[in-house]
Design a protein around this motif. Structure first.
Motif, PDB file in Angstrom:
ATOM      1  N   LEU A   1      25.154 -22.333  35.766  1.00 33.35           N
ATOM      2  CA  LEU A   1      24.614 -23.421  34.840  1.00 33.35           C
ATOM      3  C   LEU A   1      23.316 -23.107  34.261  1.00 33.35           C
ATOM      4  O   LEU A   1      22.450 -22.062  35.036  1.00 33.35           O
ATOM      5  CB  LEU A   1      24.021 -24.862  35.547  1.00 33.35           C
ATOM      6  N   ASP A   2      23.303 -22.699  32.422  1.00 34.88           N
ATOM      7  CA  ASP A   2      22.712 -22.373  32.081  1.00 34.88           C
ATOM      8  C   ASP A   2      21.603 -23.196  30.954  1.00 34.88           C
ATOM      9  O   ASP A   2      20.379 -22.386  30.302  1.00 34.88           O
ATOM     10  CB  ASP A   2      23.392 -20.624  31.450  1.00 34.88           C
ATOM     11  N   MET A   3      22.297 -24.413  30.897  1.00 35.74           N
ATOM     12  CA  MET A   3      21.202 -25.002  29.753  1.00 35.74           C
ATOM     13  C   MET A   3      22.311 -26.393  30.211  1.00 35.74           C
ATOM     14  O   MET A   3      23.497 -26.983  30.725  1.00 35.74           O
ATOM     15  CB  MET A   3      21.634 -24.631  28.607  1.00 35.74           C
ATOM     16  N   VAL A   4      21.200 -27.574  30.166  1.00 40.56           N
ATOM     17  CA  VAL A   4      21.215 -28.846  29.906  1.00 40.56           C
ATOM     18  C   VAL A   4      21.357 -29.589  28.576  1.00 40.56           C
ATOM     19  O   VAL A   4      20.508 -29.294  27.997  1.00 40.56           O
ATOM     20  CB  VAL A   4      20.830 -29.206  31.240  1.00 40.56           C
ATOM     21  N   VAL A   5      22.231 -30.704  28.396  1.00 44.36           N
ATOM     22  CA  VAL A   5      22.168 -31.100  26.776  1.00 44.36           C
ATOM     23  C   VAL A   5      22.098 -32.716  27.211  1.00 44.36           C
ATOM     24  O   VAL A   5      23.172 -32.639  27.882  1.00 44.36           O
ATOM     25  CB  VAL A   5      23.236 -30.391  25.688  1.00 44.36           C
ATOM     26  N   SER A   6      21.947 -33.095  26.141  1.00 42.97           N
ATOM     27  CA  SER A   6      21.828 -34.723  26.378  1.00 42.97           C
ATOM     28  C   SER A   6      21.498 -35.950  25.298  1.00 42.97           C
ATOM     29  O   SER A   6      21.263 -34.669  24.528  1.00 42.97           O
ATOM     30  CB  SER A   6      20.857 -35.416  27.096  1.00 42.97           C
TER      31      SER A   6
ATOM     32  N   VAL B   1      31.464 -22.134  28.238  1.00 45.87           N
ATOM     33  CA  VAL B   1      31.896 -23.626  29.047  1.00 45.87           C
ATOM     34  C   VAL B   1      30.752 -24.077  29.143  1.00 45.87           C
ATOM     35  O   VAL B   1      30.042 -24.642  29.485  1.00 45.87           O
ATOM     36  CB  VAL B   1      32.397 -22.677  30.099  1.00 45.87           C
ATOM     37  N   GLU B   2      31.499 -25.434  28.584  1.00 46.04           N
ATOM     38  CA  GLU B   2      31.193 -26.886  29.203  1.00 46.04           C
ATOM     39  C   GLU B   2      30.954 -27.408  30.674  1.00 46.04           C
ATOM     40  O   GLU B   2      32.477 -27.379  30.392  1.00 46.04           O
ATOM     41  CB  GLU B   2      31.556 -28.422  28.861  1.00 46.04           C
ATOM     42  N   LEU B   3      30.606 -26.345  31.736  1.00 44.43           N
ATOM     43  CA  LEU B   3      31.148 -27.102  33.216  1.00 44.43           C
ATOM     44  C   LEU B   3      31.061 -28.350  33.185  1.00 44.43           C
ATOM     45  O   LEU B   3      32.873 -29.166  33.464  1.00 44.43           O
ATOM     46  CB  LEU B   3      29.816 -26.467  33.792  1.00 44.43           C
TER      47      LEU B   3
ATOM     48  N   ASP C   1      27.149 -13.015  34.333  1.00 50.70           N
ATOM     49  CA  ASP C   1      28.152 -12.704  33.451  1.00 50.70           C
ATOM     50  C   ASP C   1      29.255 -13.219  32.109  1.00 50.70           C
ATOM     51  O   ASP C   1      30.253 -13.158  32.067  1.00 50.70           O
ATOM     52  CB  ASP C   1      29.294 -14.067  34.396  1.00 50.70           C
ATOM     53  N   GLY C   2      28.313 -12.995  31.320  1.00 52.39           N
ATOM     54  CA  GLY C   2      28.689 -13.148  30.157  1.00 52.39           C
ATOM     55  C   GLY C   2      28.689 -14.250  29.203  1.00 52.39           C
ATOM     56  O   GLY C   2      29.535 -14.590  28.445  1.00 52.39           O
ATOM     57  N   THR C   3      28.462 -15.227  30.269  1.00 55.87           N
ATOM     58  CA  THR C   3      29.403 -16.862  29.717  1.00 55.87           C
ATOM     59  C   THR C   3      27.903 -17.849  30.078  1.00 55.87           C
ATOM     60  O   THR C   3      27.464 -17.770  30.931  1.00 55.87           O
ATOM     61  CB  THR C   3      30.630 -17.352  30.615  1.00 55.87           C
ATOM     62  N   ILE C   4      27.950 -18.387  28.639  1.00 53.81           N
ATOM     63  CA  ILE C   4      26.366 -19.492  29.533  1.00 53.81           C
ATOM     64  C   ILE C   4      26.958 -20.560  29.319  1.00 53.81           C
ATOM     65  O   ILE C   4      28.753 -21.333  29.163  1.00 53.81           O
ATOM     66  CB  ILE C   4      26.294 -19.835  27.542  1.00 53.81           C
ATOM     67  N   GLY C   5      27.192 -21.391  30.862  1.00 54.18           N
ATOM     68  CA  GLY C   5      27.863 -22.608  31.348  1.00 54.18           C
ATOM     69  C   GLY C   5      26.005 -24.265  30.671  1.00 54.18           C
ATOM     70  O   GLY C   5      25.913 -23.828  31.426  1.00 54.18           O
ATOM     71  N   TYR C   6      27.066 -24.650  30.232  1.00 53.16           N
ATOM     72  CA  TYR C   6      26.279 -26.084  29.701  1.00 53.16           C
ATOM     73  C   TYR C   6      26.664 -27.253  30.678  1.00 53.16           C
ATOM     74  O   TYR C   6      27.829 -27.651  31.050  1.00 53.16           O
ATOM     75  CB  TYR C   6      25.779 -25.843  28.656  1.00 53.16           C
TER      76      TYR C   6
ATOM     77  N   SER D   1      37.383 -29.774  26.362  1.00 55.10           N
ATOM     78  CA  SER D   1      35.886 -29.454  25.844  1.00 55.10           C
ATOM     79  C   SER D   1      36.750 -28.226  26.333  1.00 55.10           C
ATOM     80  O   SER D   1      37.850 -28.062  26.522  1.00 55.10           O
ATOM     81  CB  SER D   1      35.357 -29.440  26.143  1.00 55.10           C
ATOM     82  N   LYS D   2      36.827 -27.135  24.894  1.00 52.53           N
ATOM     83  CA  LYS D   2      37.512 -25.458  25.228  1.00 52.53           C
ATOM     84  C   LYS D   2      36.432 -24.551  25.047  1.00 52.53           C
ATOM     85  O   LYS D   2      35.353 -24.971  24.848  1.00 52.53           O
ATOM     86  CB  LYS D   2      37.937 -25.980  24.278  1.00 52.53           C
TER      87      LYS D   2
END
Length: 389
Positions: free
Chosen positions: A176-181, A141-143, A86-91, A126-127
């Protein structure tokens, strides 16, 4: 003897007895500060001339984590990272303690790198940002961002992260494309979720032994080393220097920036912030390219041995279950303390109630110095109050 001298030292026979209020006091890992504003508690840090903080460059570490993520993404194939095309990285973002300076710095560093920073570390604010992946610019996008608080009230909770990850994987699917902790413990908790989406990159922070192994096996994408050996050694070296009567710049330079009288010197990069009396280790990104140099057991060979008299140190750790402190920091302390002739008595709390540490912060007259890791960053006065007597 002057009045001031009498107050600082009582005579018992032929020996001098140093009052608790005049003994070395080093805060570590949790800098005395206001949990809302992040302002350093100057009253605590100026408790006496022998009060210092040892930690790492939190703000710099946040930036290192952000760069670690964007550098990795820049080398990837956008069509593989963007799972639904979809052209968006959701994390999603695992937040540690919302009132902790380190957690705030990491959240800020991550969001600024991804363009999702909206001027606040609030987990819910977030934005939309953007990032380059393999030469293509995609929206970010920060989901969802969430503080990982356990059922017992403890923060930085790995079990809470496991539960959250299970919910996120179901709720967001291929968005959901990425997880950050904010730390490795929560990142590893996420990986424990039975429905963790295979192949989704995940980044932590701390370079704990299990996280380094996870990078080697391809489960964890990256983490940040805050140079735990440098921190642990600096904590002990500052105490050793103070106990040996060093003053001024020698307190934070000898054995740290330059060799001490025994030839000891920390190998890792260190900085000193005079305004906050803070000795800080610098950070480094860890990924599949360099993970082997961060494997467990690599100790600083610049620290050998001291011939100074043995001294006793009471040291508190805010949470016996904290992954970083228990699996990385404490083993380092236990390795270096005998080399510096320091006898550590370690007491550990439950991560939620300050009393769990304070109630064990006892028999203070039996110790020559104190090293404090608080449950809450604004609890410094609770410890110094005990040292008045």
């Amino acid at each position: 003897m002057t009045a001031a001298g009498f107050m600082g030292c009582q005579k018992s026979g032929n020996s001098s007895v140093v009052l608790n209020k005049d003994k070395p006091l080093v805060f570590f890992n949790r800098q005395p500060s206001d949990p809302t504003t992040g302002q350093i508690e100057k009253d605590t840090m100026n408790w006496n001339s022998k009060t210092y903080y040892v930690g790492f460059d939190a703000a710099g570490g946040g930036a290192v984590q952000g760069k670690l993520i964007t550098d990795w993404l820049a080398k990837q194939d956008a069509s593989k990272i963007d799972r639904n095309g979809d052209g968006t990285i959701g994390y999603v973002l695992c937040v540690g303690d919302v009132g902790h300076n380190d957690s705030k710095a990491r959240t800020e560093g991550i969001r600024k790198a991804l363009g999702t920073w909206n001027g606040t570390t609030d987990p819910t604010d977030s934005k939309i940002g953007s990032v380059k992946i393999g030469g293509k610019t995609l929206k970010v996008v920060e989901l969802e961002g969430k503080a990982m608080t356990g059922t017992d009230g403890s923060t930085w909770n790995a079990n809470a992260a496991t539960d959250a990850m299970g919910g996120w994987a179901t709720k967001y699917g291929t968005q959901l494309d990425m997880v950050v902790s904010n730390n490795d413990g929560m990142a590893m908790g996420c990986l424990q979720a039975s429905n963790y989406p295979a192949g989704v990159p995940i980044f932590g922070y701390d370079a704990n032994a299990d996280a380094i192994e996870a990078i080697g096996s391809g489960k964890l994408t990256g983490t940040v080393s805050q140079n735990v050996d440098a921190q642990a050694t600096a904590t002990l070296q500052v105490i050793r220097n103070l106990l040996d009567g060093l003053e001024g710049e020698d307190v934070y330079k000898k054995g740290i920036f330059e060799a001490d009288s025994n030839g000891n010197k920390i190998s890792a990069e260190i900085t000193y912030v005079p305004e906050t009396k803070a000795v800080l280790a610098l950070n480094a990104g860890v990924n599949s390219d360099n993970w082997k140099q961060y494997t467990a057991g690599n100790r600083d060979r610049g620290i050998k041995q001291t011939n100074a008299a043995k001294k006793k140190v009471l040291l508190t750790i805010y949470n016996a279950a904290d992954n970083f402190l228990s699996s990385s920091y404490l083993p380092a302390l236990n390795y270096y303390a005998p080399l510096l002739n320091l006898d550590l008595t370690v007491v550990q709390g439950d991560g939620q109630n300050e009393a769990s540490c304070l109630d064990k912060f006892t028999n203070l007259n039996s110790f020559d110095a104190y090293a404090i890791n608080m449950v809450k960053t604004n609890s410094g006065r609770d410890y110094t109050d005990k040292l008045k007597y």
